[in-house]
Scaffold this active site. Structure first.
Site, PDB file in Angstrom:
ATOM      1  N   ARG A  61       0.837  -1.209   0.000  1.00  0.00           N
ATOM      2  CA  ARG A  61       0.000   0.000   0.000  1.00  0.00           C
ATOM      3  C   ARG A  61       0.871   1.257   0.000  1.00  0.00           C
ATOM      4  NH1 ARG A  61      -4.680  -0.122   4.307  1.00  0.00           N
ATOM      5  NH2 ARG A  61      -5.319   1.711   3.112  1.00  0.00           N
TER       6      ARG A  61
ATOM      7  N   CYS B  20      -1.165   6.007   8.996  1.00  0.00           N
ATOM      8  CA  CYS B  20      -1.441   4.705   8.383  1.00  0.00           C
ATOM      9  C   CYS B  20      -2.599   4.897   7.421  1.00  0.00           C
ATOM     10  CB  CYS B  20      -1.731   3.657   9.448  1.00  0.00           C
ATOM     11  SG  CYS B  20      -3.105   4.079  10.539  1.00  0.00           S
TER      12      CYS B  20
END
Length: 282
Positions: free
Chosen positions: A177, A235
């Protein structure tokens, strides 16, 4: 109170006088399910109260991201319902690696409650040691905690961008990611330019227990952290980044790291904000 507590120490505290036992919060949650409440009903640490991440430990999803900070009054209401009292110790746990429990730890610290620790190894470690499990839902007395925001540093998007340039900003997501190879949830793939990848999975061993402080300190030093230097973390939605803040504290970093609470789910909503890709900070 130290930021981590062992299963042995928690068991000892729970066997002590009722009034002196810590408040235990079960905050199990998984992005893809099943719901933590179902697991709680199937079994939990005796006396633990379930606290839902989506409804108590976060505000409504929207412009602020998928798990924005809750309104102080709402957080206070939820924590009091769970029996959290001022100046009384709290232990929080999740399935295993502390990446979700760290969000509860961080929020309590942000709210001004310093007596809080994460159970090292989580519920998996508790089960592995054949410790007692309960299916009873406790009815705790109403707590009296007063939520006073400001106990932990928070970043907005612009501050996160500056920190990525002038300090160290960690991206706690998985490498795929971070690199922009995949993005299953948020509007765009990639990472904040200048951010360094530090997946939250790197804070624990194969058994879900946290690495020793010296190993964590070496890990962060290798990623560019210097004593006294500014550090922050983000995050996907501000949950697992809390474990970076916790890991830095366990490692002995002198000042709390700042949390970009909106994280990538907030950053990526604005098409004017740049997105870097690849394994380098960019």
């Amino acid at each position: 109170m130290r930021p981590l507590i062992s299963t042995t120490d928690l068991a000892t505290l729970l066997e002590g006088p009722a009034g002196a036992s810590p408040i235990v919060l079960d905050v199990r949650w998984r992005l893809a399910g099943p719901p933590g409440a179902e697991s709680y009903r199937e079994g939990h640490v005796p006396g633990a109260v379930f606290v839902d991440l989506d409804t108590t430990l976060a505000g409504e999803p929207g412009e602020g991201g998928r798990h924005p900070l809750p309104e102080p009054d709402e957080l206070q209401r939820g924590l009091r319902a769970a029996g959290v009292r001022a100046n009384h110790p709290v232990v929080v746990y999740d399935d295993a690696d502390g990446s979700v429990a760290a969000r509860a730890w961080w929020l309590l610290r942000w709210a001004g409650h310093t007596e809080v620790a994460v159970l090292d190894g989580g519920y998996a470690a508790w089960l592995a040691e054949d410790r007692p499990v309960s299916t009873e839902t406790p009815r705790p007395a109403e707590g009296d905690i007063e939520v006073r925001p400001g106990g932990m540093p928070v970043l907005g998007a612009d501050e996160a961008a500056r920190l990525a340039r002038d300090g160290v900003l960690f991206d706690a997501r998985a490498r795929e990611r971070y690199a922009g190879e995949t993005e299953p949830i948020d509007p765009r793939a990639g990472h904040i330019p200048g951010a360094v990848n530090a997946p939250f999975s790197g804070h624990v061993g194969a058994d879900g227990r946290w690495l020793p402080p010296a190993e964590l300190a070496a890990r962060f030093a290798g990623l560019g952290v210097r004593p006294g230097g500014p550090v922050g973390a983000y995050c996907g939605s501000g949950v697992t980044a809390s474990s970076v803040v916790l890991a830095l504290e366990v490692a002995g970093h002198p000042e709390p790291a700042a949390l970009y609470a909106g994280s990538w789910s907030h950053w990526s909503r604005d098409p004017e904000r740049p997105a870097a890709t690849g394994d380098l900070p960019g």
